[in-house]
Structure formats: structure tokens, C-alpha cells
Design a protein around this motif. Structure first.
Motif, PDB file in Angstrom:
ATOM      1  N   SER A  65      -7.770   2.261  -6.470  1.00 24.41           N
ATOM      2  CA  SER A  65      -7.361   2.382  -7.868  1.00 24.41           C
ATOM      3  C   SER A  65      -6.602   1.146  -8.339  1.00 24.41           C
ATOM      4  N   SER A  66      -6.402   1.065  -9.641  1.00 24.91           N
ATOM      5  CA  SER A  66      -5.651  -0.046 -10.229  1.00 24.91           C
ATOM      6  C   SER A  66      -4.147   0.088  -9.997  1.00 24.91           C
ATOM      7  N   TYR A  67      -3.719   1.218  -9.448  1.00 23.46           N
ATOM      8  CA  TYR A  67      -2.298   1.469  -9.176  1.00 23.46           C
ATOM      9  C   TYR A  67      -1.902   1.045  -7.760  1.00 23.46           C
ATOM     10  N   ALA A  68      -2.788   0.383  -7.038  1.00 18.80           N
ATOM     11  CA  ALA A  68      -2.633   0.218  -5.596  1.00 18.80           C
ATOM     12  C   ALA A  68      -1.319  -0.448  -5.190  1.00 18.80           C
ATOM     13  N   GLN A  69      -0.958  -1.567  -5.804  1.00 16.40           N
ATOM     14  CA  GLN A  69       0.252  -2.274  -5.387  1.00 16.40           C
ATOM     15  C   GLN A  69       1.516  -1.503  -5.771  1.00 16.40           C
ATOM     16  N   GLU A  70       1.534  -0.932  -6.953  1.00 20.24           N
ATOM     17  CA  GLU A  70       2.702  -0.187  -7.408  1.00 20.24           C
ATOM     18  C   GLU A  70       2.982   1.004  -6.499  1.00 20.24           C
ATOM     19  N   ILE A  71       1.948   1.735  -6.137  1.00 17.12           N
ATOM     20  CA  ILE A  71       2.144   2.914  -5.305  1.00 17.12           C
ATOM     21  C   ILE A  71       2.439   2.513  -3.863  1.00 17.12           C
ATOM     22  N   ALA A  72       1.823   1.450  -3.376  1.00 14.80           N
ATOM     23  CA  ALA A  72       2.137   0.978  -2.024  1.00 14.80           C
ATOM     24  C   ALA A  72       3.617   0.658  -1.889  1.00 14.80           C
ATOM     25  N   LEU A  73       4.171  -0.058  -2.852  1.00 18.27           N
ATOM     26  CA  LEU A  73       5.590  -0.407  -2.794  1.00 18.27           C
ATOM     27  C   LEU A  73       6.465   0.840  -2.869  1.00 18.27           C
ATOM     28  N   ALA A  74       6.109   1.778  -3.720  1.00 16.23           N
ATOM     29  CA  ALA A  74       6.890   3.012  -3.846  1.00 16.23           C
ATOM     30  C   ALA A  74       6.880   3.808  -2.545  1.00 16.23           C
ATOM     31  N   LEU A  75       5.732   3.873  -1.867  1.00 16.79           N
ATOM     32  CA  LEU A  75       5.645   4.602  -0.600  1.00 16.79           C
ATOM     33  C   LEU A  75       6.528   3.956   0.466  1.00 16.79           C
ATOM     34  N   LEU A  76       6.579   2.636   0.466  1.00 15.38           N
ATOM     35  CA  LEU A  76       7.464   1.936   1.395  1.00 15.38           C
ATOM     36  C   LEU A  76       8.928   2.189   1.052  1.00 15.38           C
ATOM     37  N   GLN A  77       9.256   2.170  -0.211  1.00 17.48           N
ATOM     38  CA  GLN A  77      10.647   2.314  -0.641  1.00 17.48           C
ATOM     39  C   GLN A  77      11.228   3.680  -0.293  1.00 17.48           C
ATOM     40  N   ILE A  78      10.422   4.733  -0.385  1.00 18.19           N
ATOM     41  CA  ILE A  78      10.945   6.067  -0.080  1.00 18.19           C
ATOM     42  C   ILE A  78      10.770   6.439   1.394  1.00 18.19           C
ATOM     43  N   GLY A  79      10.126   5.589   2.176  1.00 19.88           N
ATOM     44  CA  GLY A  79       9.912   5.870   3.590  1.00 19.88           C
ATOM     45  C   GLY A  79       8.751   6.792   3.872  1.00 19.88           C
ATOM     46  N   ALA A  80       7.876   7.000   2.891  1.00 18.22           N
ATOM     47  CA  ALA A  80       6.679   7.804   3.142  1.00 18.22           C
ATOM     48  C   ALA A  80       5.741   7.088   4.104  1.00 18.22           C
ATOM     49  N   ILE A  81       5.742   5.767   4.058  1.00 13.24           N
ATOM     50  CA  ILE A  81       5.026   4.962   5.038  1.00 13.24           C
ATOM     51  C   ILE A  81       6.035   4.088   5.765  1.00 13.24           C
ATOM     52  N   THR A  82       6.023   4.183   7.083  1.00 13.67           N
ATOM     53  CA  THR A  82       6.890   3.352   7.911  1.00 13.67           C
ATOM     54  C   THR A  82       6.031   2.506   8.844  1.00 13.67           C
ATOM     55  N   LEU A  83       6.510   1.320   9.136  1.00 13.68           N
ATOM     56  CA  LEU A  83       5.783   0.342   9.937  1.00 13.68           C
ATOM     57  C   LEU A  83       6.589   0.031  11.193  1.00 13.68           C
ATOM     58  N   SER A  84       5.927   0.140  12.340  1.00 14.26           N
ATOM     59  CA  SER A  84       6.601  -0.109  13.611  1.00 14.26           C
ATOM     60  C   SER A  84       5.625  -0.732  14.603  1.00 14.26           C
ATOM     61  N   PRO A  85       5.234  -1.988  14.372  1.00 10.82           N
ATOM     62  CA  PRO A  85       4.222  -2.596  15.236  1.00 10.82           C
ATOM     63  C   PRO A  85       4.670  -2.793  16.676  1.00 10.82           C
ATOM     64  N   LYS A  86       5.983  -2.871  16.933  1.00  9.43           N
ATOM     65  CA  LYS A  86       6.463  -3.093  18.298  1.00  9.43           C
ATOM     66  C   LYS A  86       6.747  -1.792  19.039  1.00  9.43           C
ATOM     67  N   ALA A  87       6.882  -0.713  18.314  1.00 13.13           N
ATOM     68  CA  ALA A  87       7.089   0.607  18.927  1.00 13.13           C
ATOM     69  C   ALA A  87       6.224   1.611  18.178  1.00 13.13           C
ATOM     70  N   GLU A 114      -4.981  -2.252   3.460  1.00  8.66           N
ATOM     71  CA  GLU A 114      -4.843  -3.694   3.215  1.00  8.66           C
ATOM     72  C   GLU A 114      -3.795  -3.981   2.152  1.00  8.66           C
ATOM     73  N   THR A 115      -3.792  -3.202   1.089  1.00  5.50           N
ATOM     74  CA  THR A 115      -2.795  -3.393   0.032  1.00  5.50           C
ATOM     75  C   THR A 115      -1.398  -3.135   0.568  1.00  5.50           C
ATOM     76  N   LEU A 116      -1.252  -2.074   1.347  1.00  7.20           N
ATOM     77  CA  LEU A 116       0.052  -1.716   1.902  1.00  7.20           C
ATOM     78  C   LEU A 116       0.593  -2.842   2.770  1.00  7.20           C
ATOM     79  N   VAL A 117      -0.240  -3.397   3.635  1.00  7.18           N
ATOM     80  CA  VAL A 117       0.202  -4.479   4.522  1.00  7.18           C
ATOM     81  C   VAL A 117       0.601  -5.710   3.713  1.00  7.18           C
ATOM     82  N   GLN A 118      -0.193  -6.045   2.697  1.00  7.59           N
ATOM     83  CA  GLN A 118       0.124  -7.195   1.849  1.00  7.59           C
ATOM     84  C   GLN A 118       1.449  -6.990   1.125  1.00  7.59           C
ATOM     85  N   VAL A 119       1.638  -5.821   0.526  1.00 13.22           N
ATOM     86  CA  VAL A 119       2.876  -5.523  -0.200  1.00 13.22           C
ATOM     87  C   VAL A 119       4.063  -5.509   0.764  1.00 13.22           C
ATOM     88  N   ALA A 120       3.876  -4.964   1.962  1.00 14.58           N
ATOM     89  CA  ALA A 120       4.951  -4.919   2.954  1.00 14.58           C
ATOM     90  C   ALA A 120       5.384  -6.325   3.364  1.00 14.58           C
TER      91      ALA A 120
END
Length: 216
Positions: A8-30, A184-190
Motif C-alpha cells: 500500500s501507499s501507507y507502507a513507510q508511515e505504518i512501518a515506522l509506527a509499528l517500530l515505535q510502539i514495539g509491535a515489530i522488534t528486531l534482534s539479529p544477534k539474538a 523490505e520497507t520495514l528494514v529500510q525504515v528501521a
């Protein structure tokens, strides 16, 4: 519309929001281990979006806009149990459409319903899910709805990992998947917002290409 995954056209806005609230967490080392046994550097819990009024409203608006943009024939909304139910209700309310939900399995008593709510034969339905990884739950919902005589026009999710097998699965059932944001959008925004170090990006992108072989 082709049977594929549409961002969707909302991809970057929603990706950032998901990161900000902790709905998506990133832990490549663990990394996290999913119930399927897949080891993942990313964990997605989009149920958290329901606790943030501004975000659940944005998600509902984005779903409605995506349906109106990409799918002409939608006469009812169906949510997947359990995570898709609330979002389906918000969308149905905004669009003034009937709403139902699909159980993960048929009820073991009473009428043994798989689909709860009233959908009509040959009615064109949009299926709402919160997250699509391999797509198993939403694909099962599509099968269940079709067995009830319903025509599935489109599936929608807040986020998808975009695995190659997921693309193939939606092509096989000939149902397009519209995702509000994606891997891909999530990783770029992160990376752009300091949730990831640049050297971690390649490792996480490698997971998407071959999720069952990912190791630290």
C-alpha cells in the motif's frame, strides 16, 4: 488485478509506527524462534496496534483506501480468528458493510460453524489478517469461505514477510494480498531511524530470502 502481493501507499508511515510502539522488534544477534521452528531476527505482534487509537484508526483508513483502490467488488468483510477480527470490524464499520469472522477450526458443538456471522452465497468478501508470514491462517480462511459458497475478492494484512513461498501460495489460490507495509520497507525504515545498524541490514535481508536456513 493480478494475484500477487501489493504494497500500500501507507507502507513507510505504518512501518515506522509499528517500530515505535514495539509491535515489530528486531534482534539479529539474538533471534526469535517461531512455533514453526523458523529462527527469525524479527518478531511481529500486531495485536499491540489495538492499544493505540491513532494507529488502529490509521490502519483502518489504510485498509479501506486499499480496498477502494485495488478491489472493485467487496460486499462484506471477514476477519481471521483471532487477530484479524477487530481490524475487520473497524473496516466493516467504516465501509457500512456486513462483517463475519472465520474460526481456525470448526466449532466442536452446536451448529459446528467455521464461519461466524452471515455471509451470502457468491458474496464478494475481503479477508482481513494482521500478519502474514507463510500465509497459512489466511489461506485456510480463504478455503473455508469458499466452502461456504463465498467469493474471496482480496486478502489484506497489516504486515507481511513477503517470503517467496507466500507469493506462490497466493498465486495458487488466485487471491491478491494487499499488505499495508512489508519486510523490505520495514528494514529500510528501521535502518533510516536507527533501529538497525547498517551492518545488520544484510543479515536480516538474508533471512527473508531463505528463512529456514537463517542462523546467527
Amino acid at each position: 488485478m493480478n494475484s500477487t502481493i501489493i504494497r500500500s501507499s501507507y507502507a513507510q508511515e505504518i512501518a515506522l509506527a509499528l517500530l515505535q510502539i514495539g509491535a515489530i522488534t528486531l534482534s539479529p544477534k539474538a533471534p526469535y524462534t517461531w512455533a514453526s521452528g523458523i529462527v527469525s531476527p524479527m518478531y511481529c505482534d500486531n495485536r499491540l496496534t489495538l492499544s493505540y487509537p491513532y494507529l488502529r484508526q490509521l490502519i483502518a483508513d489504510a485498509f479501506v483506501d486499499s480496498i477502494q483502490t485495488y478491489s472493485a467488488q467487496v460486499e462484506a468483510i471477514a476477519g481471521t480468528a483471532t487477530a484479524g477480527i477487530a481490524h475487520a470490524a473497524f473496516v466493516a464499520d467504516r465501509m457500512g458493510l456486513p462483517m463475519a469472522y472465520v474460526r481456525s477450526s470448526a466449532k466442536g458443538h452446536g451448529k459446528q460453524n467455521l464461519v461466524e456471522g452471515r455471509l451470502l452465497q457468491n458474496q464478494h468478501v475481503a479477508v482481513v489478517e494482521d500478519t502474514v508470514s507463510t500465509g497459512g491462517s489466511v489461506l485456510a480462511a480463504i478455503t473455508g469461505l469458499r466452502e461456504e459458497g463465498v467469493k474471496v475478492a482480496v486478502a489484506l494484512s497489516i504486515f507481511t514477510y513477503g517470503f517467496a513461498e507466500t507469493y506462490q501460495a497466493f498465486q495458487d489460490v488466485q487471491v491478491p494480498l494487499i499488505t499495508l507495509t512489508d519486510f523490505e520497507t520495514l528494514v529500510q525504515v528501521a535502518a533510516n531511524n536507527d533501529y538497525l545498524q547498517q551492518e545488520e541490514v544484510d543479515s536480516i535481508l538474508a533471512f527473508q530470502k531463505d528463512p529456514r536456513s537463517f542462523r546467527v
